[in-house]
Design a protein around this motif. Sequence first.
Motif, short mmCIF file in Angstrom:
data_model
loop_
_atom_site.label_atom_id
_atom_site.label_comp_id
_atom_site.label_asym_id
_atom_site.label_seq_id
_atom_site.Cartn_x
_atom_site.Cartn_y
_atom_site.Cartn_z
N ALA A 126 0.84 -1.21 0.00
CA ALA A 126 0.00 0.00 0.00
C ALA A 126 0.87 1.26 0.00
O ALA A 126 0.61 2.21 -0.73
N GLN A 153 1.36 4.33 -2.86
CA GLN A 153 1.32 5.75 -2.52
C GLN A 153 2.57 6.47 -3.04
O GLN A 153 2.47 7.55 -3.63
N GLU A 198 -2.38 6.17 -5.53
CA GLU A 198 -3.19 6.04 -4.30
C GLU A 198 -4.52 5.36 -4.56
O GLU A 198 -5.08 4.73 -3.66
N ASP A 199 -5.05 5.47 -5.79
CA ASP A 199 -6.34 4.85 -6.12
C ASP A 199 -6.28 3.33 -5.98
O ASP A 199 -7.31 2.67 -5.78
N GLN A 237 -4.41 1.83 -3.65
CA GLN A 237 -4.06 1.55 -2.27
C GLN A 237 -5.24 1.00 -1.47
O GLN A 237 -5.15 -0.06 -0.84
N ARG A 238 -6.36 1.70 -1.51
CA ARG A 238 -7.55 1.32 -0.73
C ARG A 238 -8.09 -0.06 -1.11
O ARG A 238 -8.36 -0.87 -0.22
N SER A 266 -8.44 -3.10 1.57
CA SER A 266 -9.75 -3.68 1.91
C SER A 266 -9.85 -5.15 1.50
O SER A 266 -10.55 -5.93 2.14
N ASP A 317 -12.18 -0.77 10.32
CA ASP A 317 -12.59 0.48 9.69
C ASP A 317 -13.16 1.46 10.70
O ASP A 317 -12.90 2.66 10.65
N ASP A 320 -11.14 4.98 11.26
CA ASP A 320 -11.79 6.23 10.88
C ASP A 320 -11.98 7.10 12.11
O ASP A 320 -11.73 8.22 12.13
#
Length: 199
Positions: free
Chosen positions: A157, A161, A166-167, A169-170, A174, A195, A199
């Motif tokens: 990840a 970055q 970065e798109d 990475q998530r 997940s 999560d 957050d």
Amino acid sequence: MNLKCYSSLHKAIVNWQMSGLPNEKEAVYGALDRWIAWETEFPLIAAAKALRILRKRNQWKRVIQVAKWMLSKGQGATMGTYDTLLLAFDMDGRVDEAESLWNMILHTHYRSISKRLFSRMISLYDHHNVPDKIIEAFADMEELGVKPDEDTIRRVARAFQVIGQEDKQRPVLSKYLSKWKYIHYKGERIRVRRDAWDD
């Protein structure tokens, strides 16, 4: 099998630092060959034991020399030896040699490469700041169906970055990170949704 020879080979490899043996490949291989000259079988147990001790002592150049010598004799071609050799290359800053070995492993053993070896190589690339190679190794890992551990996923990840993707990475986080994690709160270990906590 001559157990006395195993013991003497093991002692010789571990203590050769003090014997004044030069670092040149020819001298090292010659000495190792002389130590096993009268054996009918390669003393694999003694060599593997010596490798473990050299690794514990952080004698990375010696680890590399002994492991390469073993492999040159057609001995010790195991995932454990490869892992030790990749670690030694990492610690000695020999990224090119690590990459050559890695490519050989990929082409020769691609169906049986362990999570540990992939993690080792991704860790090496991370230590030496080669994010594009981290992504390549991870792509091979996914293609072969090897599930990464959390530490490896975090490195991947971070690599996405660093290279400005970065798109990607998530989705990786997940897909592979567990929905739950454990934290210590007031002296107790508690399971929480990742999560919600992050957050």
